[in-house]
Scaffold this active site. Structure first.
Site, PDB file in Angstrom:
ATOM      1  N   ASP A  93       0.835  -1.198   0.000  1.00 52.37           N
ATOM      2  CA  ASP A  93       0.000   0.000   0.000  1.00 52.37           C
ATOM      3  C   ASP A  93       0.870   1.248   0.000  1.00 52.37           C
ATOM      4  O   ASP A  93       1.989   1.245   0.508  1.00 52.37           O
ATOM      5  CB  ASP A  93      -0.888  -0.020   1.250  1.00 52.37           C
ATOM      6  CG  ASP A  93      -2.047   0.957   1.159  1.00 52.37           C
ATOM      7  OD1 ASP A  93      -2.318   1.466   0.051  1.00 52.37           O
ATOM      8  OD2 ASP A  93      -2.667   1.226   2.194  1.00 52.37           O
TER       9      ASP A  93
ATOM     10  N   ARG B 198       0.114   7.574  -2.748  1.00 47.55           N
ATOM     11  CA  ARG B 198       0.543   8.642  -1.831  1.00 47.55           C
ATOM     12  C   ARG B 198       2.037   8.936  -1.987  1.00 47.55           C
ATOM     13  O   ARG B 198       2.475  10.074  -1.841  1.00 47.55           O
ATOM     14  CB  ARG B 198       0.217   8.242  -0.393  1.00 47.55           C
ATOM     15  CG  ARG B 198      -1.225   8.558  -0.007  1.00 47.55           C
ATOM     16  CD  ARG B 198      -1.639   7.852   1.249  1.00 47.55           C
ATOM     17  NE  ARG B 198      -1.887   6.430   0.981  1.00 47.55           N
ATOM     18  CZ  ARG B 198      -2.098   5.530   1.934  1.00 47.55           C
ATOM     19  NH1 ARG B 198      -2.057   5.892   3.200  1.00 47.55           N
ATOM     20  NH2 ARG B 198      -2.349   4.280   1.619  1.00 47.55           N
ATOM     21  N   TRP B 199       2.805   7.907  -2.283  1.00 47.31           N
ATOM     22  CA  TRP B 199       4.236   8.101  -2.556  1.00 47.31           C
ATOM     23  C   TRP B 199       4.408   9.032  -3.757  1.00 47.31           C
ATOM     24  O   TRP B 199       5.218   9.969  -3.727  1.00 47.31           O
ATOM     25  CB  TRP B 199       4.890   6.751  -2.825  1.00 47.31           C
ATOM     26  CG  TRP B 199       6.358   6.787  -3.113  1.00 47.31           C
ATOM     27  CD1 TRP B 199       7.381   6.659  -2.219  1.00 47.31           C
ATOM     28  CD2 TRP B 199       6.988   6.926  -4.405  1.00 47.31           C
ATOM     29  NE1 TRP B 199       8.604   6.726  -2.859  1.00 47.31           N
ATOM     30  CE2 TRP B 199       8.381   6.888  -4.204  1.00 47.31           C
ATOM     31  CE3 TRP B 199       6.502   7.080  -5.700  1.00 47.31           C
ATOM     32  CZ2 TRP B 199       9.299   6.992  -5.239  1.00 47.31           C
ATOM     33  CZ3 TRP B 199       7.406   7.191  -6.741  1.00 47.31           C
ATOM     34  CH2 TRP B 199       8.785   7.150  -6.509  1.00 47.31           C
TER      35      TRP B 199
ATOM     36  N   ASN C 150     -10.649  -3.241  -6.345  1.00 43.43           N
ATOM     37  CA  ASN C 150      -9.835  -2.245  -7.051  1.00 43.43           C
ATOM     38  C   ASN C 150     -10.402  -1.852  -8.413  1.00 43.43           C
ATOM     39  O   ASN C 150      -9.981  -0.849  -9.001  1.00 43.43           O
ATOM     40  CB  ASN C 150      -8.400  -2.734  -7.230  1.00 43.43           C
ATOM     41  CG  ASN C 150      -7.574  -2.681  -5.963  1.00 43.43           C
ATOM     42  OD1 ASN C 150      -6.604  -3.402  -5.794  1.00 43.43           O
ATOM     43  ND2 ASN C 150      -7.966  -1.815  -5.021  1.00 43.43           N
TER      44      ASN C 150
ATOM     45  N   ARG D  69       1.607  -4.852   6.386  1.00 44.13           N
ATOM     46  CA  ARG D  69       0.930  -3.835   5.567  1.00 44.13           C
ATOM     47  C   ARG D  69       1.728  -2.554   5.622  1.00 44.13           C
ATOM     48  O   ARG D  69       2.098  -2.086   6.695  1.00 44.13           O
ATOM     49  CB  ARG D  69      -0.497  -3.574   6.050  1.00 44.13           C
ATOM     50  CG  ARG D  69      -1.168  -2.501   5.164  1.00 44.13           C
ATOM     51  CD  ARG D  69      -2.649  -2.417   5.319  1.00 44.13           C
ATOM     52  NE  ARG D  69      -3.179  -1.489   4.313  1.00 44.13           N
ATOM     53  CZ  ARG D  69      -4.403  -1.529   3.823  1.00 44.13           C
ATOM     54  NH1 ARG D  69      -5.250  -2.450   4.235  1.00 44.13           N
ATOM     55  NH2 ARG D  69      -4.800  -0.658   2.914  1.00 44.13           N
TER      56      ARG D  69
ATOM     57  N   SER E 215      -8.337  -5.158   4.701  1.00 41.17           N
ATOM     58  CA  SER E 215      -8.817  -4.932   3.343  1.00 41.17           C
ATOM     59  C   SER E 215      -9.157  -6.222   2.602  1.00 41.17           C
ATOM     60  O   SER E 215      -8.754  -6.426   1.453  1.00 41.17           O
ATOM     61  CB  SER E 215      -7.792  -4.110   2.551  1.00 41.17           C
ATOM     62  OG  SER E 215      -7.639  -2.824   3.113  1.00 41.17           O
TER      63      SER E 215
END
Length: 259
Positions: free
Chosen positions: A32, A36-37, A80, A203, A211
């Protein structure tokens, strides 16, 4: 420059002294933080997914070298598909690119590819890449690199229950004969036996939820949550997570020998 984005990094809090006799046989990772990276670097989300693919390559070799028997990676969930179409299309192309470039290294490192999930729902090109990788590495007898691709644990359990129900309806199995082993054998992790249940679940990116991943199989897994985003996850991070695992007292519902 971006170190502040990875607070709670196990590398900074765990002494890296591993006991080679206590390496977890099965490590599962919820990868995960790619998006955001990328966002933190003012890059499109797909740039994070591309870098995440490179991390998969590094971590696979590192896990194999440590003596891990099975490495299961949550690559794409049944949920997803709700993401933007362009991102989904890119994610569907990733296995094609990954296997095209990495299968020779997998063979060199004696790593066998396995895939679980509803792969029949994937695009034809993705299905072909998966089948070719499985075929190309079938003679490798080292670590199993197991991808959860279009996988969801609740769907897996429903499918497993349906399989067991058909056995009962056909007179092949009595209701009273259904036990843990029956369920294990009905799930998608059955081919991984005797390592079908993860010893350690990791995670990344700071989220602390499962999830819909391996809900039956992780009944007694050790859980390790780290703020390190998946593209920043390294071989050293993996070692730190395993060191944390080795520091724990696994009792499986019983009492510790130390008590």
């Amino acid at each position: 420059m971006f170190a502040f984005l990875n607070k709670k990094d196990p590398v900074e809090t765990t002494e890296l002294k591993l006991d080679p006799k206590r390496i977890p046989a099965h490590v599962a990772i919820i990868m995960d933080g790619n998006g955001r990276w990328a966002k933190a670097r003012h890059l499109p989300r797909v740039a994070g997914h591309k870098e995440g693919m490179n991390t998969v390559k590094k971590v696979t070799i590192a896990a194999s070298n440590l003596g891990v028997k099975v490495l299961t990676l949550y690559a794409f969930s049944t949920e997803n598909w709700k993401r933007p179409t362009d991102e989904v299309n890119y994610l569907m192309q990733l296995p094609v690119n990954f296997f095209e470039t990495f299968v020779p290294d997998l063979i060199k490192n004696n790593v066998r590819v396995s895939v679980m999930g509803y792969t029949d729902k994937l695009p034809a090109s993705t299905q072909k890449a998966v089948k070719d990788a499985i075929a190309d590495t079938k003679d490798c007898d080292g670590m199993v690199l197991n991808f959860a691709l279009n996988y969801g644990s609740r769907a897996e359990m429903v499918t497993g229950i349906q399989k067991i129900a058909r056995q009962v309806a056909a007179g092949e199995l009595a209701v009273d004969e259904i036990d843990d082993q029956t369920v294990d054998e009905a799930l998608m992790t059955a081919p991984l036996a005797p390592y079908h249940d993860p010893d350690l679940l990791i995670r990344t990116s700071g989220e602390e939820r499962l999830s819909n991943f391996l809900l039956w199989q992780i009944a007694y897994s050790e859980l390790e949550f780290t703020d390190v985003k998946w593209p920043d996850f390294t071989a050293t991070t993996l070692q730190a997570c395993i060191a944390a695992f080795q520091s724990r007292d696994r009792r499986f519902g019983g009492l510790s020998a130390k008590k």
